[in-house]
Design a protein around this motif. Structure first.
Motif, PDB file in Angstrom:
ATOM      1  N   PHE A 259       0.847  -1.199   0.000  1.00  0.00           N
ATOM      2  CA  PHE A 259       0.000   0.000   0.000  1.00  0.00           C
ATOM      3  C   PHE A 259       0.889   1.259   0.000  1.00  0.00           C
ATOM      4  CE2 PHE A 259      -2.841   3.233   1.221  1.00  0.00           C
ATOM      5  CZ  PHE A 259      -4.146   2.774   1.073  1.00  0.00           C
ATOM      6  N   ARG A 260       1.903   1.212   0.861  1.00  0.00           N
ATOM      7  CA  ARG A 260       2.790   2.386   0.951  1.00  0.00           C
ATOM      8  C   ARG A 260       3.544   2.602  -0.359  1.00  0.00           C
ATOM      9  NH1 ARG A 260       2.941   4.135   6.177  1.00  0.00           N
ATOM     10  NH2 ARG A 260       2.035   2.619   7.603  1.00  0.00           N
ATOM     11  N   PHE A 261       3.896   1.496  -0.990  1.00  0.00           N
ATOM     12  CA  PHE A 261       4.594   1.607  -2.271  1.00  0.00           C
ATOM     13  C   PHE A 261       3.672   2.272  -3.306  1.00  0.00           C
ATOM     14  CE2 PHE A 261       5.449  -0.257  -6.483  1.00  0.00           C
ATOM     15  CZ  PHE A 261       6.708   0.284  -6.685  1.00  0.00           C
ATOM     16  N   ALA A 262       2.399   1.857  -3.278  1.00  0.00           N
ATOM     17  CA  ALA A 262       1.440   2.428  -4.230  1.00  0.00           C
ATOM     18  C   ALA A 262       1.286   3.927  -4.009  1.00  0.00           C
ATOM     19  CB  ALA A 262       0.093   1.728  -4.083  1.00  0.00           C
ATOM     20  N   LEU A 263       1.258   4.311  -2.728  1.00  0.00           N
ATOM     21  CA  LEU A 263       1.161   5.745  -2.407  1.00  0.00           C
ATOM     22  C   LEU A 263       2.380   6.508  -2.921  1.00  0.00           C
ATOM     23  CD1 LEU A 263       0.008   6.112   1.283  1.00  0.00           C
ATOM     24  CD2 LEU A 263      -1.073   7.064  -0.715  1.00  0.00           C
ATOM     25  N   TRP A 264       3.524   5.900  -2.662  1.00  0.00           N
ATOM     26  CA  TRP A 264       4.782   6.536  -3.069  1.00  0.00           C
ATOM     27  C   TRP A 264       4.809   6.708  -4.592  1.00  0.00           C
ATOM     28  CZ3 TRP A 264       8.648   4.467  -6.144  1.00  0.00           C
ATOM     29  CH2 TRP A 264       9.828   5.211  -6.206  1.00  0.00           C
ATOM     30  N   LEU A 265       4.339   5.665  -5.272  1.00  0.00           N
ATOM     31  CA  LEU A 265       4.363   5.698  -6.736  1.00  0.00           C
ATOM     32  C   LEU A 265       3.444   6.803  -7.255  1.00  0.00           C
ATOM     33  CD1 LEU A 265       5.810   3.842  -8.752  1.00  0.00           C
ATOM     34  CD2 LEU A 265       3.608   2.755  -9.176  1.00  0.00           C
ATOM     35  N   GLN A 266       2.274   6.921  -6.609  1.00  0.00           N
ATOM     36  CA  GLN A 266       1.336   7.965  -7.046  1.00  0.00           C
ATOM     37  C   GLN A 266       1.949   9.338  -6.797  1.00  0.00           C
ATOM     38  OE1 GLN A 266      -0.460  10.375  -5.175  1.00  0.00           O
ATOM     39  NE2 GLN A 266      -1.574  11.049  -7.009  1.00  0.00           N
ATOM     40  N   ARG A 267       2.620   9.473  -5.653  1.00  0.00           N
ATOM     41  CA  ARG A 267       3.153  10.780  -5.311  1.00  0.00           C
ATOM     42  C   ARG A 267       4.282  11.173  -6.260  1.00  0.00           C
ATOM     43  NH1 ARG A 267       3.702  10.361   0.212  1.00  0.00           N
ATOM     44  NH2 ARG A 267       5.842   9.666  -0.013  1.00  0.00           N
TER      45      ARG A 267
ATOM     46  N   GLU B 116      -1.708   6.155 -10.897  1.00  0.00           N
ATOM     47  CA  GLU B 116      -2.736   5.942  -9.873  1.00  0.00           C
ATOM     48  C   GLU B 116      -3.214   4.512  -9.721  1.00  0.00           C
ATOM     49  OE1 GLU B 116      -6.046   8.356 -10.715  1.00  0.00           O
ATOM     50  OE2 GLU B 116      -5.103  10.162  -9.928  1.00  0.00           O
ATOM     51  N   ARG B 117      -2.986   3.706 -10.757  1.00  0.00           N
ATOM     52  CA  ARG B 117      -3.664   2.416 -10.811  1.00  0.00           C
ATOM     53  C   ARG B 117      -3.422   1.535  -9.565  1.00  0.00           C
ATOM     54  NH1 ARG B 117      -5.812  -1.471 -14.294  1.00  0.00           N
ATOM     55  NH2 ARG B 117      -6.644  -2.830 -12.681  1.00  0.00           N
ATOM     56  N   LEU B 118      -2.151   1.474  -9.177  1.00  0.00           N
ATOM     57  CA  LEU B 118      -1.833   0.630  -8.009  1.00  0.00           C
ATOM     58  C   LEU B 118      -2.524   1.139  -6.759  1.00  0.00           C
ATOM     59  CD1 LEU B 118       1.943  -0.348  -7.956  1.00  0.00           C
ATOM     60  CD2 LEU B 118      -0.051  -1.769  -8.353  1.00  0.00           C
ATOM     61  N   LEU B 119      -2.545   2.467  -6.629  1.00  0.00           N
ATOM     62  CA  LEU B 119      -3.155   3.055  -5.445  1.00  0.00           C
ATOM     63  C   LEU B 119      -4.662   2.774  -5.446  1.00  0.00           C
ATOM     64  CD1 LEU B 119      -2.838   4.746  -2.925  1.00  0.00           C
ATOM     65  CD2 LEU B 119      -3.244   6.772  -4.293  1.00  0.00           C
ATOM     66  N   THR B 120      -5.274   2.892  -6.613  1.00  0.00           N
ATOM     67  CA  THR B 120      -6.711   2.611  -6.715  1.00  0.00           C
ATOM     68  C   THR B 120      -6.993   1.185  -6.238  1.00  0.00           C
ATOM     69  OG1 THR B 120      -6.644   3.945  -8.683  1.00  0.00           O
ATOM     70  CG2 THR B 120      -8.645   2.699  -8.312  1.00  0.00           C
ATOM     71  N   ASP B 121      -6.201   0.243  -6.723  1.00  0.00           N
ATOM     72  CA  ASP B 121      -6.401  -1.157  -6.328  1.00  0.00           C
ATOM     73  C   ASP B 121      -6.169  -1.348  -4.835  1.00  0.00           C
ATOM     74  OD1 ASP B 121      -7.069  -1.880  -8.790  1.00  0.00           O
ATOM     75  OD2 ASP B 121      -5.160  -2.818  -9.331  1.00  0.00           O
TER      76      ASP B 121
ATOM     77  N   LEU C 138     -13.345   2.200  -8.000  1.00  0.00           N
ATOM     78  CA  LEU C 138     -13.046   3.253  -7.037  1.00  0.00           C
ATOM     79  C   LEU C 138     -12.294   4.360  -7.755  1.00  0.00           C
ATOM     80  CD1 LEU C 138     -11.899   2.909  -3.434  1.00  0.00           C
ATOM     81  CD2 LEU C 138     -10.544   4.338  -4.908  1.00  0.00           C
ATOM     82  N   ASP C 139     -12.813   5.577  -7.587  1.00  0.00           N
ATOM     83  CA  ASP C 139     -12.104   6.707  -8.178  1.00  0.00           C
ATOM     84  C   ASP C 139     -11.328   7.375  -7.049  1.00  0.00           C
ATOM     85  OD1 ASP C 139     -11.224   8.958  -9.326  1.00  0.00           O
ATOM     86  OD2 ASP C 139     -13.193   9.777  -9.840  1.00  0.00           O
ATOM     87  N   PRO C 140      -9.992   7.384  -7.119  1.00  0.00           N
ATOM     88  CA  PRO C 140      -9.245   7.964  -6.000  1.00  0.00           C
ATOM     89  C   PRO C 140      -9.443   9.484  -5.894  1.00  0.00           C
ATOM     90  CG  PRO C 140      -7.758   7.334  -7.769  1.00  0.00           C
ATOM     91  CD  PRO C 140      -9.106   6.850  -8.167  1.00  0.00           C
ATOM     92  N   GLU C 141     -10.098  10.075  -6.873  1.00  0.00           N
ATOM     93  CA  GLU C 141     -10.422  11.516  -6.878  1.00  0.00           C
ATOM     94  C   GLU C 141      -9.188  12.351  -6.602  1.00  0.00           C
ATOM     95  OE1 GLU C 141     -13.382  11.587  -3.885  1.00  0.00           O
ATOM     96  OE2 GLU C 141     -14.697  10.244  -4.995  1.00  0.00           O
TER      97      GLU C 141
END
Ligand code: CMP
Length: 826
Positions: free
Chosen positions: A557-565, A570-575, A694-697
């Motif tokens: 999860f943290r990796f997905a956040l980091w990637l989005q940032r 966004e895809r990983l974070l959405t999942d 899910l739309d991370p908006e």
């Protein structure tokens, strides 16, 4: 009879014999393998005396002839029986436990094999005329252990499951290690002993690791097939059988890595992943099929190998008996070194829990050898490239040694367990036993009197039956009051263990009812199993800690956040967000069921106070899950609503389908009608298993228009500002800004809230900003800023900060004014 006819006749005669042996072994209180070896030995003696025997009946004569004709070659053993033996044990092992104890298991397996081969090798090389390689080869043959006897006894006396896994896992991998080592040494022996030790070790490792990889890949591929074969249990089970043999043959033949290791790993992977991928009744059916195959393979190979023994042992000299004794002592010493010296080192390194000395002694003494050792010896006997004296030496030493372990250790193992009092229940287990008895007898008494009344059974007869029950009840009541209250803490642990097991069951129930999909079920199960293990390891404390850890954010999860940032991908974070959402909803359902379970089922067993404590702990867990869920719901209310709708739909589908099944089971409707109704139900609910979107908006332009100081700007201006701002989601309680750090960005709160850790602390919400001071003053950050829930922030990097302020005097003035107020406040 023709040769084929004789072989078939011989095999079925053995099967008929085998069917009588398990109950006989139980009656004689002997390990099954010991009885098999004894019977096999006797049959072998009869077969070898065949020419001199006057057999009265022609049928008996044929049976003996038939038995003589089913001799098995080592190749047949290795290709036909070994994959089944290994796969079946691997399949039944609890992989999670095995992984937890992988260090001790591998040490016991690989290191112990090496220690054993060296001990036997050097001892024999010193005492016998044979070279070191030959003696090491013999050492590798006798290094495989057969866990059946120890595991059987462990199961009966109820030692911790962890130890059983340790012994089973050890034997599984040490078969693999010993066979790999055996193959290498045999090759060295035949090629004249060249090749350095380093080279041998390297090849051993390549073979081992390569085999493991091959088994893993093949099993995962097989598991991927199951969803397509969902409605065809027989086809799925056939896949598992093909897998056992293919994973054995393909890596060995085409990639020259260990087929044994590959087969074991394939079995382990299938046993753990298949549980989720297959339908539950298919998995059970498969376990049944494999249990049966394993029983046949194990019994047959034991009988057949033992039948060889009389011929091999015929004319054994005193010196050879001396060698057998030496092998026996050397293996015992090697096992002693592993268990008494190596395992404590692992305990000290924190890799495994402490084992008491009595259990250690049982593990050492329980190192029986079995079919694999005999078959490897057979492989040497049949190998004409090995000089005849060497063959005889290996054959007699191994066979004699296996018999010694079976008849000395096998027969004395149970008395040893009794001597150490390992078969006594501990006080807590006794307490639970007494309460279980009390509860059950009470229920039976009530039922009995009702049945007697309803069915008009004579009063006197009913009273007599009831009074004998009452007498037993009185004894149980007296016992259960003794001492139990003193152990409330222990009872809580027992209760938590049962509750944790029930939690695992409930996860499966959600999967089976199709309330959650496989992915979420896997997450839930992993969590529930962690909790179960933690309770086993450290009781209440472990339970609380594991439950808390389970709600944390995973590394992925943290990796997905980091990637989005960093990349705005966004895809990983959405999942990850969707997974967490679903996981929490499902976990709430799992836990909700534990409260009535603890009240209704546990309380009679463990007493009121401990069960109240367990309900309290569970309720606390539910609250924590709800809190985490709320944080998400606040941020994504639309998604929460979609999930709830989907959940209700799935419940409706499950109830409806269960109702049709029960109507069919009670023969109210025919199978045909049931199928029709179920098909219609499925049609109605198509799409129910699709993931909600899910739309991370996190679109910058949408977020910019929510921040008051940007809101009134025209759309073009908003767009150009949006390009400078990076939207990001932050986790509850995470530190966005750290006091003392250099200021490299400021943040606008688009949604959610943060707390500035000044004295007294200040909360900032949607539309506020922070992190501007360090950039305006050039000083380090003057406070920590922590997110209060999920927050969406817009990050403005230092380089863009000055550009933006330069472009917009109003914005600059506003930010500077707020900054001044804040500085004054400090
Ligand atoms: P900076 O110093 O960069 O990092 C910490 C931030 O906390 C700081 O900028 C301000 O944005 C914010 N901050 C500091 N003090 C206060 C305060 N009294 N009220 C509101 N926000 C503050």
């Amino acid at each position: 009879m023709t040769t084929t006819g004789l072989v078939v006749f011989g095999l079925v005669s053995l099967l008929a014999l085998m069917s009588l042996l398990p109950p006989l072994a139980a009656k004689l209180r002997l390990p099954y393998s010991v009885l098999l070896a004894a019977i096999g030995f006797i049959l072998g003696a009869v077969v070898s005396l065949r020419p001199d025997l006057a057999v009265p009946s022609p049928m008996l004569h044929d049976i003996i002839d038939a038995l003589a004709s089913v001799e098995i070659s080592s190749e047949a053993f290795i290709l036909i029986f070994l994959p089944t033996l290994l796969f079946e044990v691997a399949l039944a092992i609890d992989v999670r436990r095995l992984l937890d104890d992988l260090a001790p298991v591998l040490t016991m397996a690989v290191v112990a094999v090496v220690i054993c081969a060296l001990a036997v090798g050097f001892a024999l090389a010193a005492a016998s005329p044979f070279g070191l390689i030959t003696c090491l080869l013999l050492g590798s043959i006798v290094a495989t252990t057969d866990p059946a006897a120890v595991v059987g006894i462990f199961r009966e006396v109820g030692v911790p499951k962890r130890l059983t896994t340790l012994v089973e896992g050890e034997s599984l991998f040490n078969d693999a290690a010993a066979i790999a080592l055996f193959a290498l040494l045999l090759e060295m022996l035949l090629s004249g002993g060249d090749g350095s030790i380093g080279d041998t070790v390297f090849r051993f490792l390549v073979s081992f690791i390569g085999g493991a990889l091959a088994g893993f890949i093949m099993a995962r591929a097989a598991c991927a097939l199951f969803p397509f074969l969902g409605g065809w249990p027989k086809a799925e089970i056939t896949v598992t059988i093909a897998l056992a043999y293919l994973s054995f043959v393909v890596p060995e033949h085409y990639f020259h890595v260990s087929g044994v290791v590959s087969c074991v790993v394939a079995g382990l992977v299938l046993g753990s992943t298949g549980k989720i991928r297959m339908l539950p009744h298919t998995f059970e059916q498969m376990e049944g099929v494999w249990g049966q195959l394993g029983f046949w393979a194990n019994s047959l190979i034991f009988l057949l190998a033992a039948m060889f023994v009389p011929r091999i042992m015929e004319g054994t000299s005193l010196l050879e008996f001396g060698f057998i004794l030496l092998v026996y002592l050397a293996t015992l010493a090697a096992r002693g070194v592993t268990v008494y010296l190596l395992l404590p080192l692992l305990t000290r390194a924190g890799l495994m829990q402490r084992i008491n000395n009595r259990i250690k002694t049982v593990i050492v003494w329980g190192g029986l050898r079995g079919a694999v050792s005999l078959a490897l010896a057979l492989a040497v006997i049949e190998n004409t490239a090995v000089p005849a004296p060497m063959r005889d030496f290996i054959a007699t030493s191994v066979t004699g040694f296996v018999l010694l372990t079976l008849f000395i250790n096998g027969i004395t193992l149970r008395p040893l367990v009794g001597f150490f009092r390992l078969n006594r229940l501990n006080p807590v287990a006794r307490g639970v036993r007494d309460r279980a008895k009390l509860m059950t007898l009470g229920d039976v008494a009530t039922d009995l009197s009702e049945i007697a009344r309803a069915e008009g059974i004579d009063r006197e007869i009913a009273d007599a039956a009831l009074s004998s029950l009452e007498a037993r009840l009185a004894v149980a009541r007296a016992r259960s009051h003794r001492g139990v209250e003193l152990m409330a803490d222990e009872m809580v642990k027992v209760g938590l263990t049962v509750a944790a097991a029930h939690e695992v069951e409930r996860c499966f129930a959600l999967l089976n009812g199709r309330i959650v999909d496989r992915r979420i079920a896997e997450l839930l199960l992993r969590e529930a199993q962690h909790v179960r293990e933690a309770v086993r390891g450290s009781g209440r404390r472990g339970y609380v800690a594991a439950a808390e850890r389970g709600l944390g954010f995973s590394q992925s999860f943290r990796f997905a956040l980091w990637l989005q940032r960093t990349t705005r991908f966004e895809r990983l974070l959405t999942d990850a967000l969707a997974d967490r959402f679903e996981f929490l909803m499902a976990q709430r359902q799992v836990l909700a069921g534990l409260v009535p379970f603890s009240r209704d089922r546990l309380q009679p067993l463990i007493g009121e106070e401990p069960s109240v404590e367990i309900i309290k702990l569970t309720s606390r867990r539910i609250e924590a899950v709800e809190e985490s869920l709320l944080a998400l719901k606040l941020q994504y209310p639309a998604y929460a609503a979609a999930l709830q709708r989907q959940y209700l739909g799935r419940i409706a589908r499950q109830r409806e389908s269960a109702a049709y099944q029960s109507l069919a089971a009670n023969l109210v409707v025919s199978g045909e009608v049931e199928r029709e109704l179920t098909a219609e139900l499925e049609r109605h609910w198509t799409g129910l298993d699709k993931r909600c979107k899910l739309d991370p908006e996190l679109s910058a332009i949408d977020l910019v228009s929510r921040v008051p100081i940007f809101r009134d700007l025209d759309i073009k201006r908003q767009q150009s500002i949006a390009q400078l701002l990076a939207p990001q989601l932050v986790l509850p309680e995470s530190k966005v800004v750290r006091r003392g750090d250099k200021g490299d960005a400021m943040y606008f709160v688009a949604s959610g809230a943060v707390r500035v850790m000044v004295e007294p602390s200040v909360e900032l919400g949607s539309g506020d900003f922070f992190g501007e001071l360090a950039m305006l003053t050039g000083h380090p950050r003057n406070a920590d800023v922590v997110a209060l829930g999920f927050c969406k922030l817009l990050e403005l990097k230092a380089r863009d900060f000055h550009a933006l302020l330069g472009q917009d005097a109003g914005l600059k003035a506003r930010i500077e004014q707020v900054a001044k107020e804040r500085l004054n406040h400090v």
